[in-house]
Design a protein around this motif. Sequence first.
Motif, mmCIF file in Angstrom:
data_model
loop_
_atom_site.group_PDB
_atom_site.id
_atom_site.type_symbol
_atom_site.label_atom_id
_atom_site.label_comp_id
_atom_site.label_asym_id
_atom_site.label_seq_id
_atom_site.Cartn_x
_atom_site.Cartn_y
_atom_site.Cartn_z
ATOM 1 N N LEU A 228 0.820 -1.214 0.000
ATOM 2 C CA LEU A 228 0.000 0.000 0.000
ATOM 3 C C LEU A 228 0.854 1.265 0.000
ATOM 4 O O LEU A 228 0.323 2.377 0.078
ATOM 5 C CB LEU A 228 -0.909 0.009 1.239
ATOM 6 C CG LEU A 228 -2.058 -0.993 1.222
ATOM 7 C CD1 LEU A 228 -2.753 -1.019 2.581
ATOM 8 C CD2 LEU A 228 -3.062 -0.674 0.127
ATOM 9 N N ARG A 239 -7.258 3.552 0.179
ATOM 10 C CA ARG A 239 -6.479 2.414 0.657
ATOM 11 C C ARG A 239 -7.411 1.277 1.085
ATOM 12 O O ARG A 239 -7.142 0.099 0.825
ATOM 13 C CB ARG A 239 -5.574 2.845 1.815
ATOM 14 C CG ARG A 239 -4.476 3.825 1.391
ATOM 15 C CD ARG A 239 -3.787 4.466 2.587
ATOM 16 N NE ARG A 239 -2.942 3.525 3.292
ATOM 17 C CZ ARG A 239 -1.644 3.387 3.077
ATOM 18 N NH1 ARG A 239 -1.049 4.113 2.144
ATOM 19 N NH2 ARG A 239 -0.925 2.534 3.771
ATOM 20 N N GLN A 242 -8.639 -0.656 -1.854
ATOM 21 C CA GLN A 242 -7.623 -1.595 -2.332
ATOM 22 C C GLN A 242 -7.600 -2.863 -1.479
ATOM 23 O O GLN A 242 -7.454 -3.975 -1.990
ATOM 24 C CB GLN A 242 -6.243 -0.928 -2.308
ATOM 25 C CG GLN A 242 -6.064 0.169 -3.338
ATOM 26 C CD GLN A 242 -6.169 -0.345 -4.766
ATOM 27 O OE1 GLN A 242 -5.605 -1.378 -5.099
ATOM 28 N NE2 GLN A 242 -6.903 0.380 -5.589
#
Length: 252
Positions: A228, A239, A242
Amino acid sequence: MNTILSGKNVVKTFGKGNDLVNALNGVNVDIAKGEFVAVMGPSGSGKSTLLFALSGMDGITGGAVKLGDIELSKLHEKALANVRRTQMGFIFQQPTMLRNLNILDNIILPAASKGKKDREKLTQKAAALMKQTGIAGLENRDTTEVSGGQLQRAGICRALMNAPEILFADEPTGALNSKSAEDIMSLLVTINQEGTAILLVTHDPKIAARADRVLFTKDGSIVSELPLGKFNPRDIEARGEQVLAGMAAVGI
């Protein structure tokens, strides 16, 4: 990568014969100094078992675990306990505080057990950590006289008393409300930015989104990992998306 913790072909089994359970199936993992790594997976996937194996809190069936140059899997229990006390810190979902001690004495306990006699210096360090974590003034409170979030902060102070190289956190926000969980994670991020490595187990993608890297476990193996570092640390929403995508990709 300047590795602080590594596991090579780590195997952990429970039971015997027909009742044998392979909790970890030859796992390989490296964690760099100052890195923040989250571990995610469904219940029974081996994520907490991995944390316990890498921290030396639980023995392994096969493979090797090293903290720097120290092979934890070869140490006798007394030496292993000393490494855990002096070089590691631990944060759990439910802080394991002694009810007969106040908050300050609970925080000081790991350093006092190291043989240090200077109570004043220990108190000063604990006070500085309590100020840093936002619980200054609670030194003389009993463990039943503070909130869950405050107790977790006290647990973090205790974990930091011996200036560990790495913190192991097992669902540290699992018993907290969303505001307290966010505060605790912001605190852990700050601690990490100051140089302490963190290995954190969580089921919450918002929590995992604060890490540098996420490992996904399934059936006792690490099946995928998600870096990340390329995403803005302040963009937790992106984030988190993801992390959710990473979970979906491996069927979690």
